[in-house]
Design a protein around this motif. Sequence first.
Motif, PDB file in Angstrom:
ATOM      1  N   VAL A  95       0.840  -1.201   0.000  1.00 54.06           N
ATOM      2  CA  VAL A  95       0.000   0.000   0.000  1.00 54.06           C
ATOM      3  C   VAL A  95       0.878   1.256   0.000  1.00 54.06           C
ATOM      4  CG1 VAL A  95      -1.644   1.322   1.398  1.00 54.06           C
ATOM      5  CG2 VAL A  95      -1.992  -1.119   1.033  1.00 54.06           C
ATOM      6  N   ASP A  96       1.933   1.241   0.800  1.00 56.21           N
ATOM      7  CA  ASP A  96       2.840   2.388   0.846  1.00 56.21           C
ATOM      8  C   ASP A  96       3.534   2.591  -0.499  1.00 56.21           C
ATOM      9  OD1 ASP A  96       2.219   2.953   3.463  1.00 56.21           O
ATOM     10  OD2 ASP A  96       3.979   1.928   4.296  1.00 56.21           O
ATOM     11  N   GLN A  98       2.330   1.744  -3.454  1.00 57.24           N
ATOM     12  CA  GLN A  98       1.338   2.281  -4.386  1.00 57.24           C
ATOM     13  C   GLN A  98       1.134   3.774  -4.154  1.00 57.24           C
ATOM     14  OE1 GLN A  98      -2.182  -0.023  -3.739  1.00 57.24           O
ATOM     15  NE2 GLN A  98      -1.574  -1.643  -5.166  1.00 57.24           N
ATOM     16  N   ARG A  99       1.058   4.170  -2.890  1.00 57.75           N
ATOM     17  CA  ARG A  99       0.865   5.580  -2.557  1.00 57.75           C
ATOM     18  C   ARG A  99       2.050   6.413  -3.056  1.00 57.75           C
ATOM     19  NH1 ARG A  99       0.372   5.858   3.161  1.00 57.75           N
ATOM     20  NH2 ARG A  99      -1.797   5.334   2.876  1.00 57.75           N
ATOM     21  N   GLU A 100       3.255   5.903  -2.824  1.00 58.50           N
ATOM     22  CA  GLU A 100       4.447   6.640  -3.251  1.00 58.50           C
ATOM     23  C   GLU A 100       4.494   6.772  -4.770  1.00 58.50           C
ATOM     24  OE1 GLU A 100       9.297   6.238  -2.999  1.00 58.50           O
ATOM     25  OE2 GLU A 100       8.055   5.085  -1.626  1.00 58.50           O
ATOM     26  N   LEU A 103       1.990   9.419  -5.817  1.00 58.90           N
ATOM     27  CA  LEU A 103       2.449  10.772  -5.488  1.00 58.90           C
ATOM     28  C   LEU A 103       3.484  11.253  -6.495  1.00 58.90           C
ATOM     29  CD1 LEU A 103       2.704  10.510  -1.602  1.00 58.90           C
ATOM     30  CD2 LEU A 103       0.982  11.744  -2.923  1.00 58.90           C
ATOM     31  N   ASN A 139      -2.471  15.506  -3.300  1.00 62.73           N
ATOM     32  CA  ASN A 139      -1.582  14.759  -2.397  1.00 62.73           C
ATOM     33  C   ASN A 139      -2.271  14.513  -1.057  1.00 62.73           C
ATOM     34  OD1 ASN A 139       0.513  14.530  -4.218  1.00 62.73           O
ATOM     35  ND2 ASN A 139       1.654  16.272  -3.426  1.00 62.73           N
ATOM     36  N   ILE A 142      -4.825  11.760  -1.462  1.00 60.25           N
ATOM     37  CA  ILE A 142      -4.181  10.442  -1.549  1.00 60.25           C
ATOM     38  C   ILE A 142      -3.758   9.979  -0.164  1.00 60.25           C
ATOM     39  CG2 ILE A 142      -2.162   9.209  -2.399  1.00 60.25           C
ATOM     40  CD1 ILE A 142      -2.401  10.949  -4.957  1.00 60.25           C
ATOM     41  N   HIS A 143      -3.174  10.877   0.636  1.00 56.78           N
ATOM     42  CA  HIS A 143      -2.750  10.497   1.976  1.00 56.78           C
ATOM     43  C   HIS A 143      -3.962  10.177   2.869  1.00 56.78           C
ATOM     44  CE1 HIS A 143       1.569  10.963   1.936  1.00 56.78           C
ATOM     45  NE2 HIS A 143       1.430  12.074   1.248  1.00 56.78           N
ATOM     46  N   GLY A 146      -6.198   7.170   0.462  1.00 55.93           N
ATOM     47  CA  GLY A 146      -5.497   6.115  -0.258  1.00 55.93           C
ATOM     48  C   GLY A 146      -5.575   6.318  -1.764  1.00 55.93           C
ATOM     49  N   VAL A 147      -4.926   5.423  -2.497  1.00 59.54           N
ATOM     50  CA  VAL A 147      -4.873   5.517  -3.955  1.00 59.54           C
ATOM     51  C   VAL A 147      -6.165   4.969  -4.528  1.00 59.54           C
ATOM     52  CG1 VAL A 147      -3.649   4.765  -6.024  1.00 59.54           C
ATOM     53  CG2 VAL A 147      -2.389   5.278  -3.941  1.00 59.54           C
TER      54      VAL A 147
END
Length: 148
Positions: A95-96, A98-100, A103, A139, A142-143, A146-147
């Motif tokens: 998950v992290d 995907q988020r990165e 972003l 951003n 998203i944070h 989530g994506v």
Amino acid sequence: MNFVRITYTGRKLYRDRATGHVWQPQEERLVSEVIAKPLLKFVEFKRTADLKPAEAQEPGQEQGAAQAIQQTSELSEQEIAALEQQALDDKAKEVDDQREAMLITVLGMNKTALAEYAQKYDHTFDTKAKVDDMRITVNGLIHQFGVR
């Protein structure tokens, strides 16, 4: 990580909101100390070792074999718990990642692309908004959510 074997002595099903575990009456589980500590505050939860009466130690092969089997089963349950924790850690890392990745993608988006992506979160922008302000808002979305 240390594990503790606890038993639920209640009469009804118990659903632990923090972990999502569902306990059956007289169910015994091997859980981490972090999970066991708040549960042991309840009367219905006891350390399994405290529930079983102390048995007299008799020399013999049968008892030694039984202890070896019990230790083996405990180790396998500890390994299972460790594997479950590893799976949760892997999912969180995914998950992290995907988020990165998203972003980084947002950094290259223009005004139109940012507006379209924000619609996935049911967010609309003013047409006069600056691109940098839009990126900051996306951003934050998203944070927060989530994506998508």
